[in-house]
Write an enzyme that holds these catalytic residues in place. Structure first.
Site, PDB file in Angstrom:
ATOM      1  N   LYS A 121     -23.970   1.734 105.882  1.00  0.00           N
ATOM      2  CA  LYS A 121     -24.405   2.772 106.823  1.00  0.00           C
ATOM      3  C   LYS A 121     -25.789   3.320 106.459  1.00  0.00           C
ATOM      4  CE  LYS A 121     -20.730   5.324 106.061  1.00  0.00           C
ATOM      5  NZ  LYS A 121     -19.834   4.420 105.317  1.00  0.00           N
ATOM      6  N   THR A 122     -25.974   3.648 105.187  1.00  0.00           N
ATOM      7  CA  THR A 122     -27.230   4.273 104.782  1.00  0.00           C
ATOM      8  C   THR A 122     -28.412   3.341 105.014  1.00  0.00           C
ATOM      9  OG1 THR A 122     -26.135   5.677 103.145  1.00  0.00           O
ATOM     10  CG2 THR A 122     -28.482   5.276 102.840  1.00  0.00           C
ATOM     11  N   GLU A 165     -26.069   8.820 110.211  1.00  0.00           N
ATOM     12  CA  GLU A 165     -25.029   8.097 109.481  1.00  0.00           C
ATOM     13  C   GLU A 165     -23.696   8.768 109.792  1.00  0.00           C
ATOM     14  OE1 GLU A 165     -24.000   7.109 104.810  1.00  0.00           O
ATOM     15  OE2 GLU A 165     -26.086   7.293 105.457  1.00  0.00           O
TER      16      GLU A 165
END
Length: 469
Positions: A121-122, A165
């Site tokens: 995600k990051t 995110e």
């Protein structure tokens, strides 16, 4: 013009303001004109960055830190019920707002992209934030890590796009109503909150169901959990589904990934045309993250060739295969990987980037519950390294579980043929690594805890006189 700050957020107090998710929301609110305050357990660069934006940051937790005129108290799922500031909020009848609700309020009225998945995600959120900024679209973004470029995890932009995110760990991603949702993968993790894969699928289905009518889901065509999720939501007639990956059936197909040292060249087939661009981190895993970012941007109407070029400007995010430095011919790289799938992806990426080098890993398990459920798989992943040092479990928010220690991982790693050294005293790790390393080796510090702090100390120890022959 910055969107108006909701009245409930005009004077927010954040408990744990230094956390990756909390600090991002606090920064955006401060940039929009809110009077931000909060507390954190210790001093940090994040605390200083917040003060530079006008926020009041207290160190330590005490009831007196909460101002009487605070309009709300923002918490994450990590804040315990006996926190003195939380107790004081109850006494003063100050509303308590979960971090996800605060973030959702900041996204209101903007075209939002929510990036979800058990891993990646990051990185994917960061790629989008960098690319959209490079294209002059001035997005707002909230990321779970600091970008190498802008050096921050959040920003209020003047554009109409918000990239966030979306955290599945506590189901908080179900609070968002994105125009575009990305699902990178779906796996069993966060065992304190999910008892089975069915619960995970239900949670992701709820998240996908919150996409605005006419919006788009960008989802992996390769990862089994994502494929299963796709089959479960195909009947959502208000949703456009765009798949990406190496599968022949993918709408955006990864045609080729060519390693270029610590970077990759990626060729995709999109709308019948081949498109090639560079990704600044190695490995197929990160290449696919970049393709997910590309597909999401295209779903917002941004030309693919412009996006591809802009994604090439992404220079990384802290702790995601971040080069910490080199000494005596040894490179030290930091990885946030703490789930077996992430560990395997990063180790394979480093193998592809350095075919002739030995790969040495310093691994710190994260959470007792994760080790209990996935310790065997973590050990098996470590077999991809030439040698590993394994530390004690980093507890984070958890209390110990009787009988669950790093020995579970070490035993599994050795059973898989790995060379493993157990180290209980973290302070001795730099000497241990310096005694193992040779010129040309790669050292990877790996885990979601404070193992990241060891990189500089290892580099200090890696002088020619200390290297083994």
């Amino acid at each position: 013009m910055a969107p108006a700050v909701p009245s409930a957020m005009e004077r927010p107090h954040f408990i744990g303001i230094g956390g990756a998710g909390m600090s991002g929301i606090a920064k955006i609110l401060a940039q929009r004109g809110a009077k931000v305050a909060g507390s954190d357990a210790k001093e940090s660069a994040t605390a200083e960055a917040l003060r530079a934006l006008g926020a009041t940051v207290h160190i330590g937790h005490a009831a007196s830190h909460l101002a009487d005129d605070a309009t709300c108290v923002v918490v994450s799922s990590a804040i315990r019920a006996d926190n003195p500031e939380l107790a004081r909020a109850a006494e003063l009848s100050i509303p308590v707002v979960h971090r996800s609700d605060a973030l959702a309020s900041l996204m209101t009225g903007l075209r939002s992209i929510a990036v979800a998945g058990t891993h990646g995600k990051t990185t994917t959120t960061s790629m989008l934030a960098v690319a959209l900024t490079e294209l002059g679209l001035d997005p707002a973004y909230a990321i779970g890590g600091d970008l190498d470029g802008p050096g921050t995890n959040a920003r209020h932009g003047e554009g109409d796009i918000f990239v966030a995110e979306a955290d599945e760990s506590d189901r908080s991603f179900q609070k968002y109503d994105p125009e575009v949702a990305i699902v990178l993968n779906v796996e069993l993790d966060h065992h304190a909150n999910y008892a089975s894969m069915d619960e995970i699928y239900d949670s992701f289905e709820t998240f996908v169901g919150k996409v605005v009518p006419g919006g788009t889901l960008v989802i992996s065509a390769d990862q089994p959990g994502a494929v299963e999720l796709t089959s479960r939501i195909r009947d959502l007639s208000t949703l456009k589904v765009v798949t990406y990956g190496e599968a022949q059936s993918a709408d955006v197909r990864v045609h080729k990934v060519t390693p270029r040292g610590l970077t990759s060249e990626v060729t995709v087939l999109l709308n019948g045309k081949f498109l090639t661009f560079m990704v600044s981190v190695p490995g197929r895993h990160y290449a696919c993250n970049a393709v997910a970012a590309l597909a999401a941007g295209v779903a917002l109407g941004i030309p693919a060739h412009n996006l591809a070029s802009a994604i090439g400007k992404y220079t990384g995010v802290k702790r995601r295969l971040q080069l910490k430095g080199e000494a005596a011919g040894v490179q030290v790289i930091d990885s946030y990987a703490h789930h077996p799938t992430e560990m395997t992806a990063d180790l394979e990426a480093m193998r592809g980037a350095a075919t002739d080098a030995r790969l040495l890993v310093v691994f710190q398990p994260h959470l007792f519950s994760r080790t209990q459920e996935l310790g065997t798989e973590m050990g098996q992943a470590l077999a991809l390294a030439d040698a590993s040092v394994v530390l004690d479990i980093y507890p984070a928010r958890e209390d110990p579980i009787p009988g669950i220690t790093s020995a579970l991982i070490i035993d599994a790693a050795r059973a898989a043929g790995a060379e493993v050294t157990a180290v209980q005293d973290k302070a001795t790790v730099p000497d241990v690594v310096a005694g193992m390393a040779r010129p040309g080796d790669l050292v990877l510090t790996m885990g979601a805890g404070d193992v990241t702090d060891l990189g500089p100390d290892i580099l200090k120890k890696l002088d020619p006189a200390r290297l083994s022959n």
